[in-house]
Structure formats: C-alpha cells, structure tokens
Design a protein around this motif. Structure first.
Motif, PDB file in Angstrom:
ATOM      1  N   LEU A  13       0.803  -1.228   0.000  1.00 39.33           N
ATOM      2  CA  LEU A  13       0.000   0.000   0.000  1.00 39.33           C
ATOM      3  C   LEU A  13       0.832   1.272   0.000  1.00 39.33           C
ATOM      4  CD1 LEU A  13      -2.684  -1.069   2.646  1.00 39.33           C
ATOM      5  CD2 LEU A  13      -2.842  -1.228   0.155  1.00 39.33           C
ATOM      6  N   GLY A  14       2.098   1.184   0.345  1.00 37.82           N
ATOM      7  CA  GLY A  14       2.904   2.384   0.486  1.00 37.82           C
ATOM      8  C   GLY A  14       2.762   2.976   1.879  1.00 37.82           C
ATOM      9  N   CYS A  15       3.636   3.909   2.196  1.00 40.43           N
ATOM     10  CA  CYS A  15       3.652   4.498   3.537  1.00 40.43           C
ATOM     11  C   CYS A  15       2.422   5.355   3.818  1.00 40.43           C
ATOM     12  CB  CYS A  15       4.914   5.343   3.706  1.00 40.43           C
ATOM     13  SG  CYS A  15       6.451   4.412   3.640  1.00 40.43           S
ATOM     14  N   LYS A  16       2.012   6.127   2.835  1.00 34.48           N
ATOM     15  CA  LYS A  16       0.924   7.084   3.038  1.00 34.48           C
ATOM     16  C   LYS A  16      -0.382   6.387   3.391  1.00 34.48           C
ATOM     17  CE  LYS A  16      -1.518  10.783   0.547  1.00 34.48           C
ATOM     18  NZ  LYS A  16      -1.487  11.653  -0.650  1.00 34.48           N
ATOM     19  N   ILE A  29      10.815   4.499   8.348  1.00 33.57           N
ATOM     20  CA  ILE A  29      10.987   4.202   6.919  1.00 33.57           C
ATOM     21  C   ILE A  29      10.547   5.392   6.080  1.00 33.57           C
ATOM     22  CG2 ILE A  29      10.163   2.772   4.999  1.00 33.57           C
ATOM     23  CD1 ILE A  29       9.985   0.430   6.904  1.00 33.57           C
ATOM     24  N   TYR A  30       9.381   5.927   6.383  1.00 33.63           N
ATOM     25  CA  TYR A  30       8.839   7.053   5.609  1.00 33.63           C
ATOM     26  C   TYR A  30       9.780   8.255   5.667  1.00 33.63           C
ATOM     27  CZ  TYR A  30       5.645  10.751   4.101  1.00 33.63           C
ATOM     28  OH  TYR A  30       5.072  11.817   3.449  1.00 33.63           O
ATOM     29  N   ILE A  31      10.232   8.597   6.869  1.00 34.59           N
ATOM     30  CA  ILE A  31      11.096   9.767   7.011  1.00 34.59           C
ATOM     31  C   ILE A  31      12.409   9.551   6.271  1.00 34.59           C
ATOM     32  CG2 ILE A  31      12.405  11.171   8.649  1.00 34.59           C
ATOM     33  CD1 ILE A  31      10.146  10.819  10.646  1.00 34.59           C
ATOM     34  N   SER A  32      12.993   8.361   6.386  1.00 34.51           N
ATOM     35  CA  SER A  32      14.276   8.108   5.713  1.00 34.51           C
ATOM     36  C   SER A  32      14.133   8.170   4.197  1.00 34.51           C
ATOM     37  CB  SER A  32      14.826   6.738   6.130  1.00 34.51           C
ATOM     38  OG  SER A  32      14.067   5.677   5.576  1.00 34.51           O
ATOM     39  N   GLU A  33      12.962   7.840   3.671  1.00 35.63           N
ATOM     40  CA  GLU A  33      12.783   7.780   2.217  1.00 35.63           C
ATOM     41  C   GLU A  33      12.327   9.101   1.599  1.00 35.63           C
ATOM     42  OE1 GLU A  33      10.381   4.442   1.103  1.00 35.63           O
ATOM     43  OE2 GLU A  33      11.958   2.998   1.570  1.00 35.63           O
ATOM     44  N   VAL A  34      11.746  10.006   2.379  1.00 37.85           N
ATOM     45  CA  VAL A  34      11.328  11.290   1.806  1.00 37.85           C
ATOM     46  C   VAL A  34      12.275  12.423   2.175  1.00 37.85           C
ATOM     47  CG1 VAL A  34       8.896  10.598   1.856  1.00 37.85           C
ATOM     48  CG2 VAL A  34       9.805  11.992   3.721  1.00 37.85           C
ATOM     49  N   TRP A  73       9.201   4.210  -2.805  1.00 41.76           N
ATOM     50  CA  TRP A  73       8.133   3.231  -2.994  1.00 41.76           C
ATOM     51  C   TRP A  73       7.460   3.421  -4.355  1.00 41.76           C
ATOM     52  CZ3 TRP A  73       2.804   3.437  -3.755  1.00 41.76           C
ATOM     53  CH2 TRP A  73       2.132   2.206  -3.657  1.00 41.76           C
ATOM     54  N   LEU A  74       7.248   4.676  -4.749  1.00 43.93           N
ATOM     55  CA  LEU A  74       6.640   4.944  -6.048  1.00 43.93           C
ATOM     56  C   LEU A  74       7.486   4.355  -7.177  1.00 43.93           C
ATOM     57  CD1 LEU A  74       5.536   8.661  -5.491  1.00 43.93           C
ATOM     58  CD2 LEU A  74       4.018   6.680  -5.739  1.00 43.93           C
ATOM     59  N   ALA A  75       8.809   4.526  -7.096  1.00 44.39           N
ATOM     60  CA  ALA A  75       9.685   3.951  -8.114  1.00 44.39           C
ATOM     61  C   ALA A  75       9.669   2.428  -8.059  1.00 44.39           C
ATOM     62  CB  ALA A  75      11.110   4.473  -7.920  1.00 44.39           C
ATOM     63  N   LYS A  76       9.557   1.903  -6.866  1.00 53.64           N
ATOM     64  CA  LYS A  76       9.557   0.451  -6.682  1.00 53.64           C
ATOM     65  C   LYS A  76       8.372  -0.212  -7.375  1.00 53.64           C
ATOM     66  CE  LYS A  76      10.140  -2.803  -2.827  1.00 53.64           C
ATOM     67  NZ  LYS A  76      10.145  -2.899  -1.350  1.00 53.64           N
ATOM     68  N   VAL A  77       7.227   0.507  -7.411  1.00 52.69           N
ATOM     69  CA  VAL A  77       6.029  -0.048  -8.055  1.00 52.69           C
ATOM     70  C   VAL A  77       5.869   0.470  -9.484  1.00 52.69           C
ATOM     71  CG1 VAL A  77       4.844  -0.406  -5.869  1.00 52.69           C
ATOM     72  CG2 VAL A  77       4.531   1.767  -7.071  1.00 52.69           C
ATOM     73  N   GLY A  78       6.904   1.103 -10.014  1.00 58.61           N
ATOM     74  CA  GLY A  78       6.893   1.506 -11.414  1.00 58.61           C
ATOM     75  C   GLY A  78       6.308   2.869 -11.704  1.00 58.61           C
ATOM     76  N   ARG A  79       5.991   3.663 -10.688  1.00 60.81           N
ATOM     77  CA  ARG A  79       5.399   4.994 -10.910  1.00 60.81           C
ATOM     78  C   ARG A  79       6.518   6.037 -10.908  1.00 60.81           C
ATOM     79  NH1 ARG A  79       0.722   5.125  -6.457  1.00 60.81           N
ATOM     80  NH2 ARG A  79       0.690   7.311  -7.106  1.00 60.81           N
TER      81      ARG A  79
END
Length: 546
Positions: free
Chosen positions: A167-170, A216-221, A286-292
């Motif tokens: 689902l992603g972090c959001k 995870i969310y903070i480290s990735e954004v 995460w967006l890149a991971k799912v192809g977006r």
C-alpha cells in the motif's frame, strides 16, 4: 554451513565520504553514473571485510541553468537544491532546505506522539481504572492492562512489512490509524476488563505498525543532508506524547473518572493523521519500486529541489532495476540483508537490556527518596529530560554522525549507571547517595535520548536495501517488543533477588558492550543517499562472493 556471527556482522567502521558530482538543471538529463568498487585498506585488529564506497563518474558538466530554471521549483525555497539542501550533502547559506519536507514528516511523526501518549496515559490513573472496572488489588491484571499493549505491538510489527510493501507508507499510515482510534474509543468507554484489554490490544497493533513505518517514511522522503535531523522527530514525538499524557493526567489525582477523558483525547491525533496524510506525499522510493517513476520524479522535485531530480532518479532507478517482486522473509538469511537484519536486531536487543525501561520504571522510587512523592511529577521530570536529549540529538545528528552519537550515548549511559551503583554500594551520606541516584538517573535518560534512542531507529532503515527495508525494520522492532516485554516482566524479580546495585551494574556492562559493538560493526551513513549505501553494500557482497 552459515557464516559465523562475526562475519555476518562485519560491516566496517568507516565509509569513504561521498564525492558530489555537478548539479544538473531540471531541463538536462544525466547519463547513469558509472559505479565501481574501490578497495579500502585493511586495518589491523578490526574485522577484515570493509564496505566499499561507491565512486560516481559523472557526465560532462552541463550548462548552467538559467535564472528561470533556478526559480521554477516548488516549495519554500526554490533554490534549496543548489546549496545542498535538496538530496545532496553540501553546505549552504540560509540552509532552509528541510522546510519543504517538514510538513510531511511532521504529520507522520504524530504517530510517534500517539506512541508516547499511550505509554504515559496509564501512568497515573491505573488505580482508578482498576477500581472502576473491578480488578483493584490485583497487580497481575493491572500489569496485564499495561503489557497487552506490547503484545499488540509485537503482532503489528510482524504484519507491517506486508502493508507497507503493498500500500505504500501514506495509505498504511491512514489505515493504521483505524485501530488506534477504535482502540482508544473502546478503552474510553470500557465497562469491563475485557473491553479495556481489547482496546489496549488494538492500540498496540496500531503502534506496532507505526513504529516500523514512520522511520521508513522519514528516511525515504527526507533529503540526504537533513535525514538525521528529521529522523529525530520520531524520538521527539514520543517524548512530547509522554509529556502530554502526564500533563493531561494531572486532574486524575482528584477526579477518579478523568481517565476516560484522557483516552477519548487519544482519538484526536489519530484523526489528524488520517486527514493530514491525505495532503502528504508518498515515498518516492516506494513509487519507483512499483513503477510509478513520473510520480516519484514529481515528489523528488517538490521536496529536494529541481537540481536534484536527474541525479536522484538515476540512483533510485539503479537500485530498483529488475526488482519486480516483493521481498520474502527468507531473504533476510542471505547477504547483505542478513548482516543488516542481525545488526538491527542486535541494536534493539542491546538497547532494551541496557535497561532503559527498568530505569524509567524505577525512577519514581528514586525521586520518592528525595521527597518527590508524586509519581506523575517524577515522570514529568524524566520526560522533560528525555525531550531535552532528543532536541540536542536533532542538532548533532547530521553534524557528528550516527556512529559517534551512538558510541558516546552508551558510554554516557554506562557512566550514569556507575554513579548510581557507587551511591548504592558504598556507605555514603544519605543526602549524597540520593543526589548521585537522581543525577545518575537523569544523566542516563539524557544520554540515552542523544543516541541510543534516536540513532537506532534512524540507522537501520539507512543500512537496509529498498527491497528489504520494511522486512528488516519489522524484524528489528519485533525483537524490540520481545525484549521490552521480558525486561518489564523480570526486572523487579531480578531486583528482589540480586539488588538494585547488581542489576544496574549489569545495565552498565551491557552499555559498554553496546559501545564496543557500535565501534566495530556500525558503518557511518551521514551524508550518503540511501542508494549510495545500498550500492556500497551490494558491491562489497559481490566482491566477497567472487
């Protein structure tokens, strides 16, 4: 035959600093960087395997962007990326690049506020709850009301990676607020012990997911330069939540029904998270991971600045290439993921057995010895000290680095425990003994909040690969909750059997052991993007297996 523990943990103590390439304007697209391993010299007496740095060979310097290009970005400072306040690690003038991402990570960190709030909410009114729900005088049931929260968190941590990966972090943060809100409502309206236990269990599930998800969310954004500073919002949020619960709980000393109001109040942050995350960005990784990739590119441009887009997207694409499936738990058994998972689990194991929860539990008795009889007031002093340490950590995290803070923190905790043990074990003036106990307790909590608390949650997602980050964090926090439960269960038994001095001496020994562990096995991640760290680990593993 699996490799020995020392080999699995043999991450090096140093990483070569990142060499930034030229910044690219938004209208120019960079060619993929050439990644090659650079051998580091071996240091006698340390572990033989070193982490290979990633050296980027940049393309020829592009033309300088026009003034229109420089000011076309969105956010508080359109030129933030030029001075390193985007994804890079360079210095700058006003240095306000963190402002772009702050509203997003602040909203997510409200989950940590809820974590702290639910830790502190039972501190004062547990006797009133027991009296009203019919289990007064039963210490086992009172302890169960508190500890069932940890059981729920254990299961939440186990299931968190599946939610995040799908689902992603959001969306996960929004959905996870449902058990937090429902659990608080059920607890506030409870007319029986069973209803209270169910409510606390639901809250624990929500907290278990969030404690994995928010770091995870903070480290990735977060931009690389501010990742440590923004990561400390987890610790600061937890401290503020504890202080908020203790402050709101003051009327419970005169109103036996006030605990219901306190639990109703716990619903408010949950609702704010649901609403606030609707306006927050999704993790670009995460967006890149799912192809977006187009969506990921927009997020990078918005948060890190236009000049960071091309270079950052090339790095992100490099680590998600050919990764079209979700990681399985079995991948934590192979390199390099097994080393990171073992380090994550070991850090949380050592953190808990260094005694933080035992010290927090015993602090009220320590304050009582010097005339502070109010448990809530004593806990408030502890909470403020914890917050002060977390604020200091936020200012040092991206200047001194994670490793120095972690080592210094555990050495300070060992010294603080030694003060208390000395005051207890040797015949001193009673006033001096009490003074050493108070000083040692507050110093221990302060030094914990500088490194052992925040660094542990920051460095584990930094060392993890994009593919296994949620799994590694889920495993590490599962270890955390198990150890948390065991320390809470057996702490008083050990105190009765061996005495406070012996138990605190054990905490000091574990703190020294953890400082040694951090010196030998923790790699510095300051100033390096998540992709650089991942490629370094992969390069090291590939070279080792040749």
């Amino acid at each position: 035959m699996p490799p020995p523990l020392a080999a699995l943990l043999a991450l090096p103590a140093t990483v070569a600093p990142r060499t930034p390439g030229p910044r690219l304007g938004p209208s120019r697209r960079a060619r993929p960087a050439v990644v090659r391993a650079v051998a580091l010299p071996r240091r006698a007496g340390l572990w033989p395997q070193h982490l290979a740095p990633v050296e980027s060979t940049p393309p020829p310097s592009p033309a300088q962007p026009t003034s229109d290009e420089q000011t076309s970005g969105s956010g508080f400072d359109a030129r933030a990326g030029e001075d390193g306040s985007g994804g890079g690690d360079g210095g700058g003038g006003s240095d306000l690049g963190w402002l772009r991402v702050f509203p997003h990570v602040f909203t997510a960190s409200m989950a940590n506020f809820l974590f702290g709030y639910h830790i502190g909410v039972m501190n004062g009114p547990i006797e009133d709850i027991a009296r009203e729900l019919g289990f007064q005088g039963n210490p086992f049931l009172q302890g169960l009301v508190v500890s069932i929260f940890i059981v729920g968190a254990f299961f939440g941590s186990l299931g968190s990676s599946t939610l995040v990966d799908n689902l992603g972090c959001k969306k996960t943060l929004q959905i996870d607020s449902i058990p937090l809100i429902l659990g608080a409502l059920l607890s506030a309206q409870a007319d029986s012990l069973d209803e209270m236990l169910l409510g606390r269990f639901l809250v624990g599930i929500g907290i278990g997911v969030n404690t994995v998800l928010v770091p995870i969310y903070i480290s990735e954004v977060a931009p690389t330069k501010y990742r440590g500073f923004l990561g400390t919002l987890c610790q600061i949020g937890t401290c503020l939540g504890i202080i908020g619960a203790l402050s709101l709980g003051i009327p419970s000393e005169t109103d036996p029904h006030w605990w219901r109001t306190m639990l109703y109040a716990a619903c408010v942050p949950g609702v704010l998270i649901v609403v606030g995350m609707q306006f927050a960005v999704e993790s670009p990784r995460w967006l890149a991971k799912v192809g977006r990739f187009d969506d990921a590119r927009k997020v990078v441009e918005t948060l890190w600045g236009p000049s960071e887009v091309d270079k950052s997207m090339e790095e992100i694409k490099a680590v998600v290439a050919n990764d079209d499936s979700q990681a399985s738990w079995s991948e934590l058994l192979v390199e390099p993921h097994n080393r990171v998972a073992l380090i994550g689990g070991a850090l949380f194991f050592l953190q808990q057995f260094a005694g933080i929860n035992g010290v927090l539990y015993f602090s009220s008795l320590t304050f009582r010895d010097v005339g502070i009889t109010s448990g809530a007031l004593a806990s408030l002093y502890v909470g403020i000290t914890n917050l002060g340490g977390a604020i200091v950590a936020s200012n040092l995290m991206d200047k001194q680095g994670r490793k120095k803070l972690l080592i210094g923190s555990y050495l300070g905790m060992a010294f603080a425990m030694s003060l208390i043990v000395y005051g207890i074990s040797f015949p001193l003036d009673e006033e001096l003994t009490h003074g050493l106990s108070i000083t040692g307790t507050l110093l221990y909590i302060f030094t914990f909040a500088i490194g052992a608390g925040p660094v542990t949650g920051i460095i584990i997602p930094e060392l993890s690969s994009a593919r296994t980050r949620s799994k590694v964090m889920g495993f590490s926090f599962t270890v955390h909750w198990i150890c948390n439960f065991l320390v809470g269960l057996y702490f008083l038994e050990f105190v009765k059997k061996f005495g406070v001095g012996a138990v605190y001496a054990g905490f000091a020994g574990v703190s020294l052991l953890t400082a040694f562990f951090a010196y030998n096995f923790i790699v510095e991640t300051q100033g390096r993007s998540l992709e650089e760290i991942e490629m370094s680990l992969s390069t090291t593993t590939s070279g080792k297996n040749k």
